[in-house]
Motif scaffolding. Structure first.
Motif, PDB file in Angstrom:
ATOM      1  N   ARG A 173      35.913  36.794  35.258  1.00  0.00           N
ATOM      2  CA  ARG A 173      35.255  37.905  35.934  1.00  0.00           C
ATOM      3  C   ARG A 173      34.440  37.336  37.073  1.00  0.00           C
ATOM      4  NH1 ARG A 173      30.415  39.515  38.355  1.00  0.00           N
ATOM      5  NH2 ARG A 173      30.388  41.775  38.447  1.00  0.00           N
ATOM      6  N   ILE A 174      34.793  37.739  38.293  1.00  0.00           N
ATOM      7  CA  ILE A 174      34.087  37.294  39.480  1.00  0.00           C
ATOM      8  C   ILE A 174      34.287  38.318  40.579  1.00  0.00           C
ATOM      9  CG2 ILE A 174      36.053  35.835  40.175  1.00  0.00           C
ATOM     10  CD1 ILE A 174      33.944  33.960  41.489  1.00  0.00           C
ATOM     11  N   ALA A 179      36.178  35.634  44.380  1.00  0.00           N
ATOM     12  CA  ALA A 179      37.398  35.910  43.622  1.00  0.00           C
ATOM     13  C   ALA A 179      38.625  35.432  44.380  1.00  0.00           C
ATOM     14  CB  ALA A 179      37.499  37.406  43.329  1.00  0.00           C
ATOM     15  N   PRO A 189      41.372  36.463  38.817  1.00  0.00           N
ATOM     16  CA  PRO A 189      40.096  37.182  38.883  1.00  0.00           C
ATOM     17  C   PRO A 189      40.174  38.532  38.166  1.00  0.00           C
ATOM     18  CG  PRO A 189      40.746  36.372  41.052  1.00  0.00           C
ATOM     19  CD  PRO A 189      41.935  36.231  40.162  1.00  0.00           C
ATOM     20  N   GLN A 190      39.068  38.881  37.517  1.00  0.00           N
ATOM     21  CA  GLN A 190      38.945  40.155  36.822  1.00  0.00           C
ATOM     22  C   GLN A 190      37.709  40.882  37.355  1.00  0.00           C
ATOM     23  OE1 GLN A 190      41.316  40.840  34.119  1.00  0.00           O
ATOM     24  NE2 GLN A 190      42.234  39.063  35.108  1.00  0.00           N
ATOM     25  N   SER A 191      37.799  42.200  37.422  1.00  0.00           N
ATOM     26  CA  SER A 191      36.669  43.005  37.896  1.00  0.00           C
ATOM     27  C   SER A 191      36.117  43.833  36.747  1.00  0.00           C
ATOM     28  CB  SER A 191      37.129  43.925  39.038  1.00  0.00           C
ATOM     29  OG  SER A 191      36.067  44.726  39.486  1.00  0.00           O
TER      30      SER A 191
END
Length: 359
Positions: A173-174, A179, A189-191
């Motif tokens: 998560r970034i 990201a 990358p995860q939101s």
């Protein structure tokens, strides 16, 4: 309205036998909403909006009231609502809007960009705020700086990172341009919003997550579900928050109310950084005392990320004139700042850190 009127209103001197402030005599009564991108339990960030609202109300002798509304899961649409005029003010990080325009990210923090003091200097004295507000105006937005978290931590990892190879396939998560930089190194990358990080790490749908730093990370309990705590968050050397206004509503405010809002935002801009600087050391001690394994990112990760960041900046600049103009300003300002910082700031801090280590 004179500055003295604003100050006397803010300190309640009218009730001490002085004439009522001009604000109370002539300015309209306004009731605005301020939607925060952060929940109440993140008290430093949510409290920044509350401080702004309190100062505005007191300095206007109660004529300009601001109601603070906590996050309710709609953060990505916040600036759309402000631009449309359905929300008067918001408090958020511009880099949440990187998908709207990558230029927005530079208003918060850029990988290997500026530290907190430098970001503030660039924004307030280096011409950056005018550049950004020219760009924001096209989307019916106006922004004022509203605090900084300082350099953030690199995040919580469920497994150790020993080299760039360990980043391959890492679900992390970034936010923001960070990201994109880490994606070049193999990260996925995860939101996710801050309150969702604990469950995602616990269920192993995330391998790692960055949020802010010790004080807020401790509140989210991330140390309980990921043992390795990395530093520094090179994608956020000084993450700046902003108060966002609907541009038309801002332009229609009486001059006295604009002055009050600017003064309130300026106080928040100082107060938030002070809170994090004061509270992070104790939180870091508690986290490490509770078992968190504090680790620096390996040198090859830092070098590879810097190379990737420069490639991304060149790619975006080639197709986005606004980004190029703002990033060129940032880069020039950064080079001058570090010319100065290496002479005095770095040498002083380095000496004091070594002196502390010697006891």
């Amino acid at each position: 309205m004179k500055r003295r009127d604003v100050l006397t209103a803010g300190f309640g001197l009218a009730g001490a036998g002085l004439a009522a402030p001009a604000v109370a005599q002539s300015a309209p009564a306004l009731r605005w909403r301020l939607h925060s991108a952060f929940p109440r339990n993140l008290d430093a960030l949510y409290g920044a909006a509350e401080l702004f609202a309190r100062i505005v109300g007191e300095a206007s002798d109660g004529r300009f009231q601001v109601e603070v509304v906590p996050a309710a899961g709609g953060e990505p649409a916040l600036l759309d609502a402000i631009g449309a005029g359905t929300v008067e003010i918001g408090y958020s990080a511009a880099y949440y809007e990187v998908g709207r325009d990558p230029t927005f990210a530079l208003a918060t923090a850029a990988p290997f960009g500026l530290n907190a003091r430098q970001q503030n200097a660039w924004m307030v004295q280096g011409g950056a705020l005018d550049l950004f507000n020219e760009i924001f105006a096209r989307q019916r937005l106006y922004a004022l700086p509203g605090g900084n978290t300082g350099t953030q931590m690199g995040g919580w990892f469920r497994r150790e990172i020993k080299s760039v190879a360990d980043l391959q396939g890492l679900r992390f998560r970034i936010a923001g341009l960070g990201a994109q930089v880490l994606a070049k190194l193999g990260v996925v990358p995860q939101s996710l919003a801050g309150p969702d990080l604990y469950a995602a790490l616990e269920s192993k749908s995330l391998d790692a997550a960055e949020w802010i730093g010790p004080y807020d990370d401790e509140k989210l309990g991330l140390n309980k579900v990921a043992p390795f705590y990395y530093y520094p968050g090179f994608w956020e050397g000084g993450a700046m928050l902003h108060f966002w206004f609907n541009a038309q509503k801002w332009s229609e405010l009486p001059k006295s109310y604009k002055a009050i809002a600017q003064s309130a935002a300026a106080q928040v801009n100082t107060d938030l950084q002070a809170k994090y600087d004061a509270r992070n050391p104790g939180a870091l001690r508690r986290l490490v005392g509770g078992g968190a394994q504090l680790k620096p990112f390996p040198q090859d990760v830092m070098e590879a990320a810097l190379k990737a960041a420069n490639e991304i900046y060149a790619e975006i600049s080639a197709k986005n004139p606004d980004f190029k103009r703002v990033y060129d300003s940032l880069k020039s300002f950064r080079n001058e700042e570090y010319l100065w910082f290496q002479v005095a700031e770095y040498t002083y801090d380095n000496f004091m850190i070594r002196a502390r280590a010697r006891g």
